[in-house]
Design an enzyme around this catalytic site. Structure first.
Site, short mmCIF file in Angstrom:
data_model
loop_
_atom_site.label_atom_id
_atom_site.label_comp_id
_atom_site.label_asym_id
_atom_site.label_seq_id
_atom_site.Cartn_x
_atom_site.Cartn_y
_atom_site.Cartn_z
N HIS A 1 23.24 44.91 38.75
CA HIS A 1 23.38 43.00 38.05
C HIS A 1 24.34 41.90 39.09
O HIS A 1 24.85 42.60 39.88
CB HIS A 1 24.40 43.53 37.12
CG HIS A 1 24.51 42.68 36.17
ND1 HIS A 1 25.57 41.11 35.76
CD2 HIS A 1 23.36 42.19 34.83
CE1 HIS A 1 25.14 40.29 34.79
NE2 HIS A 1 24.57 40.92 34.00
N ASP B 1 19.31 45.69 29.71
CA ASP B 1 17.95 45.90 29.24
C ASP B 1 17.49 47.40 29.54
O ASP B 1 15.89 47.49 28.73
CB ASP B 1 17.15 44.93 30.30
CG ASP B 1 17.35 43.33 30.05
OD1 ASP B 1 18.03 42.52 31.01
OD2 ASP B 1 17.52 42.97 29.10
C1 SDX Z 1 19.88 40.38 32.40
O1 SDX Z 1 23.19 37.15 35.02
C2 SDX Z 1 23.61 38.06 33.61
O2 SDX Z 1 24.35 37.83 33.06
C3 SDX Z 1 21.82 38.33 33.21
C4 SDX Z 1 21.83 39.09 32.28
C5 SDX Z 1 22.12 38.35 30.66
O3 SDX Z 1 23.49 38.93 29.44
O4 SDX Z 1 22.60 37.22 31.02
O5 SDX Z 1 22.90 40.01 32.17
C6 SDX Z 1 20.81 40.03 31.81
O6 SDX Z 1 19.19 39.60 33.24
C7 SDX Z 1 20.05 41.43 32.83
C8 SDX Z 1 19.05 42.21 34.28
C9 SDX Z 1 17.88 42.48 34.31
N1 SDX Z 1 16.84 42.45 35.58
C10 SDX Z 1 17.19 43.36 35.95
O7 SDX Z 1 17.50 44.51 36.09
C11 SDX Z 1 16.15 43.18 36.68
C12 SDX Z 1 16.12 44.19 38.31
N2 SDX Z 1 17.54 43.85 39.05
C13 SDX Z 1 17.73 43.06 39.62
O8 SDX Z 1 16.17 42.64 39.69
C14 SDX Z 1 18.63 42.80 40.25
O9 SDX Z 1 19.54 43.56 40.29
C15 SDX Z 1 19.66 41.51 39.60
C16 SDX Z 1 17.80 40.67 39.00
C17 SDX Z 1 19.91 41.34 38.37
C18 SDX Z 1 20.71 41.70 40.72
O10 SDX Z 1 19.85 40.76 41.46
P1 SDX Z 1 21.12 40.66 43.33
O11 SDX Z 1 22.97 39.76 42.23
O12 SDX Z 1 20.48 38.76 43.73
O13 SDX Z 1 21.27 41.79 43.72
P2 SDX Z 1 20.24 41.53 44.97
O14 SDX Z 1 18.82 41.08 44.33
O15 SDX Z 1 20.92 40.63 46.33
O16 SDX Z 1 20.42 43.03 45.49
C19 SDX Z 1 21.66 43.52 46.36
C20 SDX Z 1 20.79 44.84 46.64
C21 SDX Z 1 19.79 44.60 47.34
O17 SDX Z 1 19.37 45.37 48.36
P3 SDX Z 1 19.80 45.03 49.74
O18 SDX Z 1 18.88 43.44 50.43
O19 SDX Z 1 21.16 44.23 49.71
O20 SDX Z 1 19.35 45.69 50.90
O21 SDX Z 1 20.67 46.17 45.90
C22 SDX Z 1 19.58 45.91 45.67
C23 SDX Z 1 18.64 44.87 46.44
O22 SDX Z 1 17.09 45.18 46.61
N3 SDX Z 1 18.64 46.09 43.90
C24 SDX Z 1 17.65 47.09 43.35
C25 SDX Z 1 18.17 46.46 42.39
N4 SDX Z 1 18.86 46.09 42.07
C26 SDX Z 1 19.43 45.24 43.31
N5 SDX Z 1 17.27 48.12 44.06
C27 SDX Z 1 16.49 48.42 43.38
N6 SDX Z 1 16.21 48.40 42.45
C28 SDX Z 1 16.96 47.57 41.37
N7 SDX Z 1 17.04 46.61 40.47
#
Ligand code: SDX
Length: 435
Positions: free
Chosen positions: A312, A370
């Site tokens: 998140h 989720d």
């Molecule tokens: C919702 O914003 C909100 O409040 C949203 C929400 C709401 O109520 O409105 O809470 C609802 O959208 C919840 C999130 C649902 N999405 C997912 O579950 C999809 C999987 N999650 C990711 O795609 C990700 O965690 C996000 C999109 C939710 C957040 O992404 P960020 O904040 O942009 O973080 P990032 O992509 O920069 O990741 C930081 C690091 C990265 O590694 P590095 O590049 O630093 O090496 O963490 C890793 C990412 O690769 N990472 C994950 C991961 N999520 C982040 N690695 C593996 N699995 C994951 N799920």
């Protein structure tokens, strides 16, 4: 605005190219201070740079506060776990919209106003019929909600407080009807009308699962679980879809167009679409012995795969909604007598193994809202394609509350970000014969 922002005399000092600038600092009622950069470009001729808005506050708001490090979510100051346990969705709607918990009389009046708006204009039934039966319900919702401006033109003037109020009630009241109709249309069953003698969640369930030949008997515990899912998704500060609604509204667009924009944004798998993607991922994993393979993929920089329902932007601790959702999953599955639910087994073991893994600990990746919701919704009889429409239905009150708050903010301006331009400098046109 409730004026809880305190204006500091403190300044942030910035030095660029030998010039120095003092930027005002504002202190919130909760959370980090903000540096006010509104005059920076005019004074210093530079932009700030923040793709994805990781360090940017886009507005003042008094509706929802999230402390991502502590795993705290407050709606008008009330913790989400207390609201989930003690309140119910329409009361939370009132709280989000008007800022205070309602008295008994206020709640009764609000419930009556919502109940009297649950039907959809009969002509819109024909609008549904233009879609293919296999259309994704989110595609139908985006289209139908946007089209509401054509059917409810008498509540589109955003400068009329009464029309803003009517549009707000209409959206909250009609979203369950629209979601249920999208579901019925996709399975080839006739639309079921709302029943005014039922509560909000029970009404949604009966519109989804009744047929003309058999009235669906709503189990009160399932209705309670459905209502709790609505509450857990109601609002969440300036997330992507809410920011989309605010940006659309800043141009003066009508409320139905703004909510349709929010629905479109929510659909993405990185946002609200994650609940569908998460259940599909759990099904693909299938059994607990395959979990290490998927965790390895999630950690592999060369593999675009991510654990859906994990991570998140704001929560760097448990998402408090996921905790409540996990408890509800156990309750609902027990009620439905779904003992050996492989998907729940995989989800719990995946959560355990991921949280024990240094990669997820270092990156502070925890289950989000989720991760468990799809397990409950599937057990209740919904196909995965209905998971995000249910999220959109629930979040409508959040979008509408933020939309109303923005319209009442005298400082509101059209949102128009700038950019860091990386394209070619000016050059002259070359005729095709000379290229
Ligand atoms: C919702 O914003 C909100 O409040 C949203 C929400 C709401 O109520 O409105 O809470 C609802 O959208 C919840 C999130 C649902 N999405 C997912 O579950 C999809 C999987 N999650 C990711 O795609 C990700 O965690 C996000 C999109 C939710 C957040 O992404 P960020 O904040 O942009 O973080 P990032 O992509 O920069 O990741 C930081 C690091 C990265 O590694 P590095 O590049 O630093 O090496 O963490 C890793 C990412 O690769 N990472 C994950 C991961 N999520 C982040 N690695 C593996 N699995 C994951 N799920």
């Amino acid at each position: 605005m409730d004026g809880s922002r305190t204006d500091d005399t403190r300044k942030a000092h910035l030095e660029i190219g030998g010039e120095s600038y003092d930027l005002p600092i504002h202190s919130p009622s909760e959370g980090p201070d903000v540096v006010d950069i509104r005059k920076l470009y005019a004074q210093a001729g530079v932009f700030t740079y923040d793709p994805g808005f990781t360090s940017t506050a886009s507005c003042d708001s008094a509706i929802t506060y999230i402390d991502g490090d502590a795993g705290v979510l407050l709606h008008r100051g009330y913790p989400i776990d207390q609201l989930a346990q003690k309140s119910h969705y329409l009361e939370v709607c009132y709280l989000l919209l008007y800022g205070e918990l309602p008295t008994g009389a206020q709640l009764e009046d609000f419930t009556q106003r919502v109940t009297m708006h649950t039907m959809l204009h009969e002509q819109m039934h024909y609008f549904f019929r233009g879609f293919r039966r296999d259309a994704h319900p989110m595609a139908i919702m985006v289209g139908v909600v946007g089209a509401m401006a054509a059917f409810y033109h008498d509540s589109t003037d955003i400068n009329d407080p009464w029309q803003r109020e009517v549009a707000s009630i209409r959206m909250i009241a009609k979203m369950p009807t629209i979601a249920a109709m999208a579901y019925k249309y996709s399975i080839g069953q006739p639309f079921v009308y709302p029943q005014n003698d039922l509560d909000y969640a029970s009404n949604f369930l009966q519109m989804c699962f009744s047929v003309p030949s058999a009235q669906y008997q709503v189990d009160p515990i399932l209705a309670r679980a459905m209502d709790r899912i609505f509450t857990l998704h109601a609002d969440h500060e300036q997330n992507a879809s809410t920011s989309t609604v605010r940006l659309a509204s800043s141009s003066g667009a009508n409320p139905f167009a703004c909510i349709a924009a929010g629905i479109a944004c929510l659909w993405g798998p990185a946002h609200g679409g994650a609940n569908q993607a998460c259940l599909e991922m759990l099904r693909e994993i299938g059994t607990v012995d395959r979990i290490p393979e998927f965790i390895a993929r999630a950690k592999d920089k060369n593999d675009p795969f991510r654990l859906m329902g994990f991570g998140h932007r704001v929560y760097k601790n448990f998402d408090p909604r996921a905790t409540v959702m996990k408890e509800s999953a156990d309750e609902v599955l027990d009620l439905l007598g779904v003992e050996d639910n492989d998907t729940l087994k995989v989800a719990k073991e995946l959560e355990k193994q991921a949280l024990d893994d240094p990669y997820f600990a270092e990156k502070k990746l925890f289950p989000n809202v989720d991760f468990y919701s799809g397990i409950i919704l599937e057990a209740m009889g919904f196909p995965t394609s209905m998971f995000t429409p249910i999220f959109a239905l629930s979040r409508t009150v959040g979008w509408i509350s933020q939309w109303k708050e923005q319209l009442s903010d005298p400082a509101m301006k059209i949102g128009r970000p700038r950019q860091l331009y990386t394209g070619p400098s000016q050059r002259d046109y070359v005729d095709v014969e000379n290229r």
